[in-house]
Structure formats: C-alpha cells, structure tokens
Design a protein around this motif. Sequence first.
Motif, short mmCIF file in Angstrom:
data_model
loop_
_atom_site.label_atom_id
_atom_site.label_comp_id
_atom_site.label_asym_id
_atom_site.label_seq_id
_atom_site.Cartn_x
_atom_site.Cartn_y
_atom_site.Cartn_z
N SER A 1 -7.25 -0.51 -10.30
CA SER A 1 -6.31 -0.99 -9.28
C SER A 1 -6.34 -0.13 -8.01
O SER A 1 -5.89 -0.56 -6.96
N ARG A 2 -6.86 1.10 -8.11
CA ARG A 2 -6.91 2.00 -6.96
C ARG A 2 -8.27 1.97 -6.26
O ARG A 2 -8.52 2.76 -5.36
N GLN B 1 0.83 -1.21 0.00
CA GLN B 1 0.00 0.00 0.00
C GLN B 1 0.86 1.26 0.00
O GLN B 1 0.55 2.24 -0.68
N GLU C 1 3.49 6.16 -5.47
CA GLU C 1 3.14 6.42 -6.86
C GLU C 1 2.11 7.55 -6.95
O GLU C 1 2.24 8.46 -7.78
N ASP C 2 1.08 7.47 -6.10
CA ASP C 2 0.03 8.49 -6.14
C ASP C 2 0.58 9.86 -5.77
O ASP C 2 0.20 10.88 -6.37
N ARG D 1 -8.21 1.56 -2.36
CA ARG D 1 -7.65 2.74 -1.70
C ARG D 1 -8.62 3.91 -1.78
O ARG D 1 -8.81 4.68 -0.83
N LYS E 1 2.04 2.06 -3.43
CA LYS E 1 1.01 2.72 -4.24
C LYS E 1 0.85 4.18 -3.82
O LYS E 1 0.60 5.05 -4.67
#
Length: 452
Positions: A190-191, A136, A142-143, A194, A139
Amino acid sequence: MRIPALCLLLLGLSACTAATTNAPADEAHAGAPLPFIEDDYGRALAEAKAKGLPLFVDVWAPWCHTCRSMKAYVLSDKALARHAGRFVWLEVNTDLTQNAAFQEKYPVEFWPTLYVIDPRQEKALLRFAGSATVAQLEKLFEDGERAYKGGVTGAEALLARGDALYGEGRSAEAAETLAEALAEAPADWSRRGRAVESLLTALYGAKQYEPCARKALEELPRTPRSLSWANGALMGLSCALALPADHAAAKELRGATEAKVAEALAPPAIEMAADDRSGLYEVRVAAREAEKDEAGVKALAEEWLTYLEGEAAKAPNPDARSVFDSHRMVAAMKLGAPERVIPAIEQSEKDLPQDYNPPARLATLYRLKGRLDDALAASDRALARVQGARRLTVLSGRADIHLARKDSAAAVKTLEEAIAFAKTLPASQVSPRAVAGLEKKLAGLQAEAAQK
C-alpha cells in the motif's frame, strides 16, 4: 506537487501566501481543523515533549503557490480534525528571519516540506517534499507515528529508515534504502506509490539525475495509477531535464519521461489538486522548450492557461483563487500575452492587500508591456510589504525596470542595495546562487558603465 518545479522553477514568480500571514495565531487558525502553532519552534517542541507526542511541521513560504494550495484546499479540510490529537502542529514561514535557526537545523530544499520530528532527540523521522491529498496526509501521519513508536519490520522498516535518512539530509543513503524497500515489498504494497515518490525525490536531492529518470521509468509500470504515479512521472521528467544538454541519454530520457507525464494528464483522469495538474503542464512546457519546439510550447501554454482560468473561476474565495496567479502568469508569458493575466492579478492585489506577491508580479507584467511608471509603482508597493530573502527577488525585478527606463545608475544602486541586504540575512535563509546572480548582474552593469 512533490517536484522541484512546484516552487523552484518559478522562484522569481511564484506565490503562496495567506492573507492572514501576519495575523495573530489564534485568529489565523480560528476554526481550522488542525491547531497549528505559528513560527515558534521552541514552544511547539516544549509542548510535544510535555505531551509525549511527535511534532508535525509544515514548512512553507509566502511565494510558494503549492504551499498556498495546501493551505486553501487540503490543510483546511474539516476531515483532518479527527487527527488533531496525534501530533503537536507547527507551521514555519521561511520568509521570517526568526525561523532561521529552524532552517539551519532542518534544511529545506523544496517548498512545501512536511516534517515529522521526534522531540526527544530533535531528530527528523520523516521529510516529505511537496503537496499531498488528505488521504496522503493520513498515510504520512501513520508513517510518522510508526517511526516515532518503532517496532516495524521489513519494507515498512526500510521506508521508515529511508524517511529518516532523507530527513537528515543524507539523500544518497536515503535513496539506497528506499530502493531496498521497494525491492523487498510485495507487489500490492500500500506504500509503494509513496515510496516511489520518496525515492525519486531523494535521487534528485543527491543529484543522481540519470538514475532518477531511469528509476521512474522502471517503477511506474509497477505503481498503481494515482497521484503518486503522476508525481513519479513528473519527478522523472524533472530529473531528465536536469541532465546537461550534451548528456548522451538526455534526449532519450526526456522523451520517455515526458510521455509518462502526458499519460498522467490524459484520461482516465487521476484525482489531484488543480495545482498538481498545473505542475504537469509546467514541466511538459519545459520539456518542449528543451526540444526547441516553439509550436509545442505555444499549444501547451494555451491549454495550460485555459485550464487555469477555468479553475480560478471556480475558486471559493480570493485566497484560493490566487493559488493560480503565478502559473497563469508564466503560461501567459510563454504565450507572449502578459496582458491576458494583468486584470486577474490586479484583482488579487485588491482582494489581498497585505500580500506582496500581486504587486511584485504586476511589476514584471507592466514592465513587459512597457508600462514602466506602473511597474515602478507596483515595485514600490511590493517592497513595502515583502519580508526576508524574498526582498532580493523584488529588488532584482526593480533593477530590470530601471534598465528598461534606461536608468543604469538606478539599476546599479538597486542591485547594490540588494547585495547589502543579503549580507544582513541569516545564512540559512539566503541562496548563495541568488546572491551570485545579483553580483554577476551588478558586475555586468558596472563593466558597461566603465566602457562608456
């Protein structure tokens, strides 16, 4: 776990400190995979500007067990080392008054909170409340980078916008934007997990408790079974529990969301930290209490405590083991058996002599067992170590010990000391509700004394 329960429902009992809290930064982070700067926003900001990198901030507190779990089991993971050059890294201990200016600029509702900040404008691009796995976190990295660099479109852009709005404290607007992201995204986005977590957290922050619970029930069937799914179930139940007891839909929503939390605990097992699984037990116990189901509370508390005892026995070191102390304490208290955890917390105090949390907990446990001299001595040890606003909680507990000793005058003096100390603290680091509670407690004692 990304929920109010993680460090708020247990605010008076939780712990999440490291033995190296007061150690020099170089010593504290020797061999750590990510080069965090400790408690120096100015230095970190300048470095981020100079390097042209976003700033990643871990906001934690020494009483937050989930913060401690993140430090012991996630942020220490060597797999994160490959990301060291992506950000400038900062950790902020909210117990320290030197960090008041940071908290004023970036208010914190939940502990831990992870920020990605654009140093060019000192603007929060992302705010993530609660714990995360290594996957997590990656990710989130990345975000955060995407938000910093710009150029994303569609659901990704809406997610970035929602993150930024939540980072600015605009929870209701963030919730609207995140709902748009979920509506626009493909089913296999994929998000999605989240985004669901972020949406529910924003709804809770906006105090939209009924929409939050209903949105959890709506979105979970479309969300892959994962840690995000479990967190969404837990957040939904937290929102249902926040509804007034006389709310027309409260009982219905508590039942439906508790069923989802029970499903998250059931096989097939969802991969998650032990602290996250413990949070699921915690909120289920709260739900059983709301239903006045004493037998259900006892059964769940026994299962919860047994689980935590097993996890503590597997912990690799005393610091990691103490992650479980606060929840073990609460579970034992729900069972009416505080003596069951006293030896473990006594051991934590021996192993972590600079940590104020073990003696603060022991003060409560000893008081409950009628060991009032021991309770007062433990309170003395906690007060010698505690810093910042957390001192108010320790002083409030000390007043309870004086009351148990039938010494109302000492209790009054202690509460007066706590209130006077609160006035010396930065406003961004003091909970008005906590101070109001102290004042109400003091007024009650003074009224009793006047009647005698």
